[in-house]
Design a protein around this motif. Structure first.
Motif, PDB file in Angstrom:
ATOM      1  N   SER A  64       0.755  -1.047  -0.057  1.00 54.17           N
ATOM      2  CA  SER A  64      -0.113  -0.129   0.017  1.00 54.17           C
ATOM      3  C   SER A  64       0.913   1.221   0.032  1.00 54.17           C
ATOM      4  O   SER A  64       1.851   1.259   0.715  1.00 54.17           O
ATOM      5  CB  SER A  64      -0.857  -0.045   1.261  1.00 54.17           C
ATOM      6  OG  SER A  64      -1.956   0.988   0.989  1.00 54.17           O
ATOM      7  N   GLY A  65       0.502   2.263  -0.897  1.00 53.19           N
ATOM      8  CA  GLY A  65       1.055   3.483  -0.946  1.00 53.19           C
ATOM      9  C   GLY A  65       2.353   3.551  -1.918  1.00 53.19           C
ATOM     10  O   GLY A  65       3.332   4.476  -1.704  1.00 53.19           O
ATOM     11  N   CYS A  66       2.554   2.444  -2.582  1.00 55.96           N
ATOM     12  CA  CYS A  66       3.785   2.293  -3.287  1.00 55.96           C
ATOM     13  C   CYS A  66       3.640   3.187  -4.793  1.00 55.96           C
ATOM     14  O   CYS A  66       4.332   3.078  -5.474  1.00 55.96           O
ATOM     15  CB  CYS A  66       4.398   1.022  -3.716  1.00 55.96           C
ATOM     16  SG  CYS A  66       3.143   0.168  -4.776  1.00 55.96           S
ATOM     17  N   GLY A  67       2.519   3.660  -4.864  1.00 58.47           N
ATOM     18  CA  GLY A  67       2.239   4.391  -6.210  1.00 58.47           C
ATOM     19  C   GLY A  67       1.293   3.715  -7.280  1.00 58.47           C
ATOM     20  O   GLY A  67       1.545   4.136  -8.461  1.00 58.47           O
ATOM     21  N   LYS A  68       0.686   2.557  -6.878  1.00 58.27           N
ATOM     22  CA  LYS A  68       0.130   1.610  -7.913  1.00 58.27           C
ATOM     23  C   LYS A  68      -1.191   2.541  -8.639  1.00 58.27           C
ATOM     24  O   LYS A  68      -1.359   2.703  -9.774  1.00 58.27           O
ATOM     25  CB  LYS A  68      -0.487   0.501  -7.436  1.00 58.27           C
ATOM     26  CG  LYS A  68       0.700  -0.411  -6.849  1.00 58.27           C
ATOM     27  CD  LYS A  68       0.147  -1.509  -6.128  1.00 58.27           C
ATOM     28  CE  LYS A  68      -0.865  -1.479  -5.095  1.00 58.27           C
ATOM     29  NZ  LYS A  68      -0.500  -1.006  -3.685  1.00 58.27           N
ATOM     30  N   THR A  69      -1.764   2.994  -7.742  1.00 57.19           N
ATOM     31  CA  THR A  69      -3.137   3.851  -7.959  1.00 57.19           C
ATOM     32  C   THR A  69      -2.578   5.185  -8.869  1.00 57.19           C
ATOM     33  O   THR A  69      -3.356   5.417  -9.958  1.00 57.19           O
ATOM     34  CB  THR A  69      -3.780   4.339  -6.821  1.00 57.19           C
ATOM     35  OG1 THR A  69      -4.274   3.224  -6.149  1.00 57.19           O
ATOM     36  CG2 THR A  69      -5.101   5.034  -7.193  1.00 57.19           C
ATOM     37  N   THR A  70      -1.803   5.795  -8.171  1.00 55.78           N
ATOM     38  CA  THR A  70      -1.245   7.121  -8.954  1.00 55.78           C
ATOM     39  C   THR A  70      -0.812   6.858 -10.313  1.00 55.78           C
ATOM     40  O   THR A  70      -1.324   7.387 -11.342  1.00 55.78           O
ATOM     41  CB  THR A  70      -0.137   7.544  -8.422  1.00 55.78           C
ATOM     42  OG1 THR A  70      -0.387   7.804  -6.774  1.00 55.78           O
ATOM     43  CG2 THR A  70       0.447   8.946  -8.788  1.00 55.78           C
TER      44      THR A  70
HETATM   45  N1  LIG Z   1      -3.344  13.642  -4.498  1.00 53.52           N
HETATM   46  C1  LIG Z   1      -2.510  13.353  -3.784  1.00 53.52           C
HETATM   47  N2  LIG Z   1      -1.795  14.325  -2.889  1.00 53.52           N
HETATM   48  C2  LIG Z   1      -0.646  13.961  -2.212  1.00 53.52           C
HETATM   49  N3  LIG Z   1      -0.056  12.640  -2.068  1.00 53.52           N
HETATM   50  C3  LIG Z   1      -0.867  11.735  -2.794  1.00 53.52           C
HETATM   51  C4  LIG Z   1      -2.030  12.059  -3.538  1.00 53.52           C
HETATM   52  N4  LIG Z   1      -2.366  10.892  -4.117  1.00 53.52           N
HETATM   53  C5  LIG Z   1      -1.575   9.933  -3.728  1.00 53.52           C
HETATM   54  N5  LIG Z   1      -0.471  10.305  -2.867  1.00 53.52           N
HETATM   55  C6  LIG Z   1       0.677   9.448  -2.121  1.00 53.52           C
HETATM   56  O1  LIG Z   1       1.177   8.790  -3.115  1.00 53.52           O
HETATM   57  C7  LIG Z   1       1.732   7.627  -2.771  1.00 53.52           C
HETATM   58  C8  LIG Z   1       1.086   6.677  -3.455  1.00 53.52           C
HETATM   59  O2  LIG Z   1      -0.341   6.339  -3.406  1.00 53.52           O
HETATM   60  P1  LIG Z   1      -1.155   5.506  -4.189  1.00 53.52           P
HETATM   61  O3  LIG Z   1      -0.741   5.361  -5.597  1.00 53.52           O
HETATM   62  O4  LIG Z   1      -2.693   5.624  -3.744  1.00 53.52           O
HETATM   63  O5  LIG Z   1      -0.530   4.015  -3.602  1.00 53.52           O
HETATM   64  P2  LIG Z   1      -1.291   2.541  -3.714  1.00 53.52           P
HETATM   65  O6  LIG Z   1      -0.014   2.050  -4.226  1.00 53.52           O
HETATM   66  O7  LIG Z   1      -1.557   2.254  -2.577  1.00 53.52           O
HETATM   67  O8  LIG Z   1      -2.383   2.619  -4.640  1.00 53.52           O
HETATM   68  C9  LIG Z   1       1.022   7.584  -1.194  1.00 53.52           C
HETATM   69  O9  LIG Z   1       2.082   7.919  -0.445  1.00 53.52           O
HETATM   70  C10 LIG Z   1       0.063   8.893  -1.102  1.00 53.52           C
HETATM   71  O10 LIG Z   1       0.078   9.456   0.160  1.00 53.52           O
END
Ligand SMILES: Nc1ncnc2c1ncn2[C@@H]1O[C@H](COP(=O)(O)OP(=O)(O)O)[C@@H](O)[C@H]1O
Ligand SMILES: [Mg+2]
Lengths: 371, 273
Positions: A38-44
């Motif tokens: 979780s938080g590794c940037g997958k969703t981003t």
């Molecule tokens: N809109 C945003 N503003 C600031 N930080 C963000 C935002 N979206 C995601 N992050 C940060 O970027 C990192 C990756 O998030 P995310 O891609 O959601 O992770 P995951 O791999 O769980 O999907 C996390 O540390 C999150 O806190």
């Protein structure tokens, strides 16, 4: 062509960088998982591919077309959100029909398409309901239906199964693989569940801290993890990772730590004397005989096998798998060995590179060794 | 058991205390003038009459004031809700420098007592050539209803998952389309609360109406009725009560229609986890 290419993608939120220079090429029709904690940037990463977030630098292309400046609706993609994101005020029918409506499909033409999708996902009975009147599994299928009703170039799925119970999850895994086989479309699947990634993907992109760690087919990720992070992340029970030192003795690399010394499998030229890490999968630990002496600490019975945790020195444990017929008792003294041919050696540090020479088909298997 | 009875008694006492003046208002408006000052007072009218209502409607400007009030309150409500909705959307969905401070600045204007603002506002409206019109009141009411409306809608907007909008965008909607198809229906309870708040505020407002408007053609009910029925020498109690009843009716109707929306679910179940 629906090849997806991430080129030098960086994404920063203010001073925080969520994705560091991602390079990834996903082939047409491939099922690729983005796997990581979780938080590794997958969703981003997925949101950038969807056009919902914009890369700070780098380019993304879908089917040879750079889409950095293309609106989400014009990328010819469909996405299933982790939260499902069903439109609460619309019926199931209207939810599924919405992407068609927004793309100007005539009302009369929509009905058979929605019907077909509903049949495929067994939603026919539910078409008149509102999302809040559905169970989690049903909502998940509606979210899937909304993506499937069109025939997009690329499907994006963000942890679509994580809100389902274990049994339904197992069932949906099979369904999704079957769906992918039938549609032959490119699918990018985000998950933090290694089992999902291993069982469904053609290739897995393992991510950690916004960086790509390895991009390879599941068995390769499992058998030849690129670094210590991947080695520890993939596989349950997790790979044994033992810190020790590497030393070159007359042309052969020897690994030594309290309780274990062994001759390493062939290593690359990057290997240097000094701190290193030995990785051994639990199935490559042989229990019952061998040069390593230890004490049974914990025995987990899963029914078809026993997971045995052996303490071989202060702070050093070796987890092994054994058949269900022999029951080891906690406290018992035990001899064991490591299948050196399948052992991994990693450079020091939490994401130390794997130092093994790449496997070749006719590589001679080394004898069991230890102590 | 005892506690429940005591609690019920307590609750009903409060309800009665609040409701009694309203009952009295209705009853007074239905009594003939000569019955009003009788000692001891009658509770229910001995003779029921609607002559006061008839007098108000047929031989006073009541209907003009009523029409002014309806136009004034409706316009103000529409303007405030429209601007507050767009503003709240911007404050919640877009990231830009000073977004938070902007939101607080808006709230700050709401904290100023309206008496302080009335004279500058009056002078501005005179300079704009808008004084003595319904429009001037619409502008004035908007200035003090908008900040609160913005805050109210902002919290409602923040409760709508961003994924819903993202999903609509991926499904092919434009930003405006996603706003209309997905955000607006979700925001409906918030919009209705805001509309109700603004409508009541503009319907009951007195001070600004008194200062900014002094021609009969533009007067709303509050100042119109006072002007017509209350003078230094005499108060037309019967007519005043009848007027008050008729002034309350629109609010009661609006409430009756909208309260079911207010309490209806907030789109639960759309987003899980
Ligand atoms: N809109 C945003 N503003 C600031 N930080 C963000 C935002 N979206 C995601 N992050 C940060 O970027 C990192 C990756 O998030 P995310 O891609 O959601 O992770 P995951 O791999 O769980 O999907 C996390 O540390 C999150 O806190
Ligand atoms: Mg995520």
């Amino acid at each position: 062509m629906a090849e997806v290419v991430f080129k030098d993608i960086v994404k920063s939120f203010g001073s925080f960088t969520a994705v560091h220079g991602l390079n990834l090429t996903i082939a047409e029709g491939e099922f690729v998982s983005l796997l990581g904690p979780s938080g590794c940037g997958k969703t981003t990463t997925l949101r950038m591919l969807a056009g919902l977030d914009f890369p700070t630098s780098g380019s993304i292309s879908i089917g040879n077309r750079v889409v950095n400046d293309v609106a989400p609706g014009e990328r010819d993609i469909a996405m299933v959100f982790q939260s499902y994101a069903l439109y609460p005020h619309m019926t199931v029918y209207d939810n599924i029909a919405y992407p068609l409506k927004k793309r100007g499909v005539r009302k009369a033409d929509r009905a058979p398409m929605v019907q077909k999708t509903a049949d495929l996902l067994q939603l026919t009975e539910l078409l008149r309901r509102k999302p809040r009147q559905l169970s989690g599994g049903q909502q998940q299928r509606v979210a899937l239906g909304r993506a499937l009703v069109r025939d997009p170039k690329v499907f994006l799925l963000d942890e679509p199964l994580s809100n389902l119970d274990a049994k339904l999850r197992g069932y949906m895994r099979v369904e999704l693989v079957e769906l992918h086989r039938r549609l032959g479309r490119t699918m990018v699947y985000v998950t933090h569940d290694q089992l999902e990634a291993m069982t469904m993907s053609d290739r897995i992109a393992v991510m950690e801290g916004g960086k790509l760690q390895q991009f390879a087919p599941p068995n390769e990720v499992y058998r030849e993890p690129a670094n210590r992070f991947v080695a520890g992340f993939i596989g349950t029970p997790a790979m044994n990772l033992i810190d020790g030192t590497l030393a070159n003795e007359a042309g052969a690399w020897r690994f030594a730590s309290p309780g274990i010394t062994l001759t390493c499998p062939p290593l690359t030229d990057d290997a240097v004397s000094g701190p290193a890490c030995l990785g051994v999968r639990p199935e490559d630990v042989l229990l019952g005989e061998g040069p390593i002496r230890g004490q049974v600490q914990v025995v987990e019975q899963t029914g078809h096998e026993n997971i045995v945790v052996v303490k071989i020195a202060d702070g050093i444990r070796l987890t092994g798998r054994a058949g269900a017929d022999h029951v080891w008792r906690p406290g018992e003294t035990i001899q064991c060995a490591v299948d050196v041919s399948k052992a991994h050696v990693f450079a020091a540090g939490p994401s130390g590179q794997r130092l093994n020479r790449p496997l070749t088909k006719d590589q001679p298997r080394l004898a069991k060794e230890g102590a | 058991m005892i506690r429940r009875i005591a609690f019920n008694l307590f609750a009903w006492t409060i309800v009665l205390a609040v409701a009694f003046p309203l009952f009295w208002m209705v009853l007074t408006s239905l009594k003939p003038q000569f019955e009003l000052f009788r000692r001891p007072p009658t509770f229910l009218p001995e003779t029921w009459t609607v002559e006061h209502y008839w007098t108000l409607l047929s031989s006073t400007k009541f209907l003009t004031y009523f029409k002014n009030s309806v136009i004034l309150s409706t316009t103000t409500t529409l303007v405030v809700v429209a601007i507050a909705t767009i503003g709240a959307y911007s404050l919640v969905r877009f990231r830009y420098r000073g977004r938070e401070s902007l939101a607080f600045l808006v709230l700050f204007t709401y904290l100023l007592p309206s008496v302080v603002l009335i004279i500058p506002l009056y002078l501005m409206l005179v300079q704009l050539g808008l004084s003595n019109s319904i429009l001037s009141l619409v502008i004035a009411y908007t200035t003090f209803a908008l900040p609160y409306a913005l805050w109210l809608l902002r919290s409602f907007m923040a409760g709508i998952p961003e994924d819903l909008e993202s999903a609509a965008l991926v499904d092919g909607a434009s930003r405006l389309g996603a706003f209309r198809d997905v955000i607006l229906p979700q925001l409906l309870p918030g919009i209705i609360s805001t509309a109700l708040f603004t409508f009541i505020l503009s319907w009951n407002e007195y001070l600004y109406a008194l200062v900014l408007v002094n021609s009969d053609s533009a007067r709303p009910l509050t100042t119109g009725v006072m002007n017509m029925l209350v003078s230094s020498f005499n108060i037309e109690w019967s007519l005043l009560m009848a007027a008050s009843v008729m002034m309350s009716v629109p609010l009661i109707i609006v409430f009756a229609f909208l309260q079911s929306y207010l309490t209806r679910g907030f789109g639960a179940g759309g987003v899980k986890g």
